[in-house]
Design a protein around this motif. Sequence first.
Motif, short mmCIF file in Angstrom:
data_model
loop_
_atom_site.label_atom_id
_atom_site.label_comp_id
_atom_site.label_asym_id
_atom_site.label_seq_id
_atom_site.Cartn_x
_atom_site.Cartn_y
_atom_site.Cartn_z
N LEU A 1 7.54 1.41 -1.34
CA LEU A 1 7.10 -0.34 -0.73
C LEU A 1 5.43 0.11 -1.31
O LEU A 1 4.55 -0.54 -1.94
N GLN A 2 5.07 1.14 -0.48
CA GLN A 2 3.54 0.97 0.08
C GLN A 2 2.53 1.65 -1.09
O GLN A 2 1.37 1.00 -1.53
N ARG A 3 3.17 2.51 -2.59
CA ARG A 3 2.16 2.56 -3.13
C ARG A 3 2.30 1.77 -4.23
O ARG A 3 1.32 1.34 -4.90
N HIS A 4 3.41 1.42 -4.44
CA HIS A 4 3.08 -0.19 -5.23
C HIS A 4 2.41 -1.38 -4.61
O HIS A 4 1.78 -2.14 -5.86
N ARG A 5 1.77 -1.79 -4.29
CA ARG A 5 0.98 -2.36 -3.06
C ARG A 5 -0.64 -1.80 -3.40
O ARG A 5 -1.21 -3.24 -3.35
N LEU A 6 -0.76 -0.53 -3.52
CA LEU A 6 -1.87 -0.18 -3.37
C LEU A 6 -2.71 -0.20 -5.26
O LEU A 6 -3.36 -0.87 -5.47
N VAL A 7 -0.54 -0.30 -6.26
CA VAL A 7 -0.93 -0.60 -7.36
C VAL A 7 -1.45 -1.86 -7.70
O VAL A 7 -2.81 -2.68 -8.34
N HIS A 8 -0.67 -2.82 -7.44
CA HIS A 8 -1.08 -4.16 -7.06
C HIS A 8 -2.41 -4.99 -6.77
O HIS A 8 -2.88 -5.18 -7.37
N GLU A 9 -2.03 -4.18 -5.22
CA GLU A 9 -4.03 -4.01 -5.25
C GLU A 9 -5.06 -4.49 -6.09
O GLU A 9 -6.01 -4.82 -6.48
N ALA A 10 -5.16 -3.37 -6.61
CA ALA A 10 -6.23 -2.57 -7.81
C ALA A 10 -6.36 -3.67 -8.61
O ALA A 10 -7.30 -3.98 -9.95
N LEU A 11 -5.07 -4.39 -8.90
CA LEU A 11 -4.49 -4.95 -9.86
C LEU A 11 -4.33 -6.46 -9.94
O LEU A 11 -4.12 -7.21 -10.40
N ARG A 12 -4.97 -7.32 -8.77
CA ARG A 12 -4.73 -8.59 -7.77
C ARG A 12 -4.76 -9.88 -9.29
O ARG A 12 -4.55 -10.45 -9.79
#
Length: 125
Positions: free
Chosen positions: A71-82
């Motif tokens: 979940l934390q990894r996915h959040r980093l990806v989503h933050e980069a592509l906000r």
Amino acid sequence: MRGPLLAAAGAAMGGTGGPLARTIRAKLTAALQPTHLEVRDDSPRHGGPPGAETHFGVLVVSGLFAGLSPLQRHRLVHEALRAELAGPLHALQVTARTPEQWQSDPQNPPAPPCLGGSKREKRRG
């Protein structure tokens, strides 16, 4: 700097892709410093018009993921592509691994099937 794995992945995924694919690749590279990155445009499988860049899958291998939950990894990806997720990007499949995980199993899972149908298909009653 792009490593050989990153360059090879870009070539294997059909070159640079469209504008959104290039943006996704650039933002994930800048934010996560991946040792391996694959960006797959799944949009043609989802019934949109040609060139619609709306559905993507990414495989990101980064040392920054060490010690983080999925979940934390996915959040980093989503933050980069906000910005992209708020606009043109409709769906994103994320596979996020550490270099050690990738080394022990260098397989990218297949894209999930499209279950939503197409605007061009008639729905069954």
